[in-house]
Design a protein around this motif. Structure first.
Motif, PDB file in Angstrom:
ATOM      1  N   SER A 171       0.622  -1.226  -0.771  1.00 47.45           N
ATOM      2  CA  SER A 171       0.325   0.278  -0.205  1.00 47.45           C
ATOM      3  C   SER A 171       1.134   1.255   0.057  1.00 47.45           C
ATOM      4  N   THR A 172       0.399   2.104  -0.095  1.00 45.11           N
ATOM      5  CA  THR A 172       0.882   3.671  -0.815  1.00 45.11           C
ATOM      6  C   THR A 172       1.016   3.637   0.777  1.00 45.11           C
ATOM      7  N   ASP A 173       0.312   3.433   1.717  1.00 45.36           N
ATOM      8  CA  ASP A 173       0.208   4.165   2.996  1.00 45.36           C
ATOM      9  C   ASP A 173       1.428   4.016   3.810  1.00 45.36           C
ATOM     10  N   ASN A 174       1.977   2.612   3.365  1.00 50.30           N
ATOM     11  CA  ASN A 174       3.183   1.830   3.881  1.00 50.30           C
ATOM     12  C   ASN A 174       4.251   2.442   3.436  1.00 50.30           C
ATOM     13  N   PRO A 175       5.457   3.935   4.115  1.00 53.10           N
ATOM     14  CA  PRO A 175       6.287   4.074   3.673  1.00 53.10           C
ATOM     15  C   PRO A 175       7.655   3.220   3.605  1.00 53.10           C
ATOM     16  N   TYR A 176       8.086   1.997   4.115  1.00 58.23           N
ATOM     17  CA  TYR A 176       8.378   0.942   3.716  1.00 58.23           C
ATOM     18  C   TYR A 176       8.459  -0.004   2.828  1.00 58.23           C
ATOM     19  N   ARG A 177       7.741   0.721   1.940  1.00 60.79           N
ATOM     20  CA  ARG A 177       7.340  -0.297   0.938  1.00 60.79           C
ATOM     21  C   ARG A 177       8.402  -0.533  -0.219  1.00 60.79           C
ATOM     22  N   PRO A 178       8.922  -1.536  -0.496  1.00 53.29           N
ATOM     23  CA  PRO A 178       8.005  -3.439  -0.715  1.00 53.29           C
ATOM     24  C   PRO A 178       8.293  -3.752   0.913  1.00 53.29           C
ATOM     25  N   PHE A 179       9.338  -3.237   1.437  1.00 55.84           N
ATOM     26  CA  PHE A 179       9.150  -3.861   2.753  1.00 55.84           C
ATOM     27  C   PHE A 179       8.227  -3.387   4.535  1.00 55.84           C
ATOM     28  N   CYS A 180       8.334  -4.835   5.140  1.00 59.15           N
ATOM     29  CA  CYS A 180       6.852  -4.542   6.446  1.00 59.15           C
ATOM     30  C   CYS A 180       7.285  -3.332   7.567  1.00 59.15           C
ATOM     31  N   SER A 181       8.607  -2.778   7.100  1.00 57.68           N
ATOM     32  CA  SER A 181       8.915  -1.839   8.303  1.00 57.68           C
ATOM     33  C   SER A 181      10.372  -1.391   7.660  1.00 57.68           C
ATOM     34  N   LYS A 182      10.309  -0.235   8.965  1.00 60.70           N
ATOM     35  CA  LYS A 182      11.760   0.298   8.838  1.00 60.70           C
ATOM     36  C   LYS A 182      13.299  -0.396   8.975  1.00 60.70           C
ATOM     37  N   GLY A 183      12.412  -1.113  10.097  1.00 58.70           N
ATOM     38  CA  GLY A 183      14.633  -2.301  10.347  1.00 58.70           C
ATOM     39  C   GLY A 183      14.486  -3.230   9.223  1.00 58.70           C
ATOM     40  N   CYS A 184      13.132  -4.087   8.701  1.00 57.18           N
ATOM     41  CA  CYS A 184      13.341  -4.969   7.332  1.00 57.18           C
ATOM     42  C   CYS A 184      13.922  -3.665   5.961  1.00 57.18           C
ATOM     43  N   LYS A 185      13.605  -2.692   5.842  1.00 57.50           N
ATOM     44  CA  LYS A 185      14.215  -1.571   5.320  1.00 57.50           C
ATOM     45  C   LYS A 185      16.081  -0.583   5.655  1.00 57.50           C
ATOM     46  N   ALA A 186      16.078  -0.835   6.537  1.00 61.55           N
ATOM     47  CA  ALA A 186      17.329  -0.993   6.911  1.00 61.55           C
ATOM     48  C   ALA A 186      18.386  -1.961   6.727  1.00 61.55           C
ATOM     49  N   ILE A 187      17.619  -3.215   6.958  1.00 60.35           N
ATOM     50  CA  ILE A 187      18.525  -4.741   7.139  1.00 60.35           C
ATOM     51  C   ILE A 187      19.081  -4.342   5.524  1.00 60.35           C
ATOM     52  N   ASP A 188      18.299  -4.354   4.547  1.00 56.59           N
ATOM     53  CA  ASP A 188      18.226  -4.389   3.301  1.00 56.59           C
ATOM     54  C   ASP A 188      19.500  -3.245   2.973  1.00 56.59           C
ATOM     55  N   LEU A 189      19.202  -1.911   3.311  1.00 56.19           N
ATOM     56  CA  LEU A 189      20.031  -1.197   2.635  1.00 56.19           C
ATOM     57  C   LEU A 189      21.650  -1.209   3.727  1.00 56.19           C
ATOM     58  N   GLY A 190      21.451  -2.113   4.564  1.00 53.08           N
ATOM     59  CA  GLY A 190      23.016  -2.632   4.983  1.00 53.08           C
ATOM     60  C   GLY A 190      23.091  -3.297   4.204  1.00 53.08           C
TER      61      GLY A 190
END
Length: 73
Positions: free
Chosen positions: A31-50
């Motif tokens: 959803s466009t309401d999720n600022p972390y899409r396609p990830f489920c959370s900020k943590g998962c987005k940070a893990i991928d960036l790392g």
């Protein structure tokens, strides 16, 4: 008693397509309401960036003529 913070998609109606988080595999509403899409959370987005920052992921490319000219002997 205060309520715990919700996951960005927790309690959301399944009004959109269901996708798996590329980092942890949890299924969530895309959803466009999720600022972390396609990830489920900020943590998962940070893990991928790392993983990208530590060069765990790489995009292969053939060396160009410029790359070959700049190579040390």
């Amino acid at each position: 008693m205060p309520t715990p913070p919700q996951h960005p998609n927790e309690g959301a109606a399944s009004a959109g397509p269901q996708v798996r988080c590329p980092s942890c595999g949890v299924t969530h509403v895309y959803s466009t309401d999720n600022p972390y899409r396609p990830f489920c959370s900020k943590g998962c987005k940070a893990i991928d960036l790392g993983a990208w920052a530590s060069e765990h992921y790489r995009v292969e490319a053939k060396p160009t003529t410029e790359d070959l000219l700049d190579a040390p002997d």
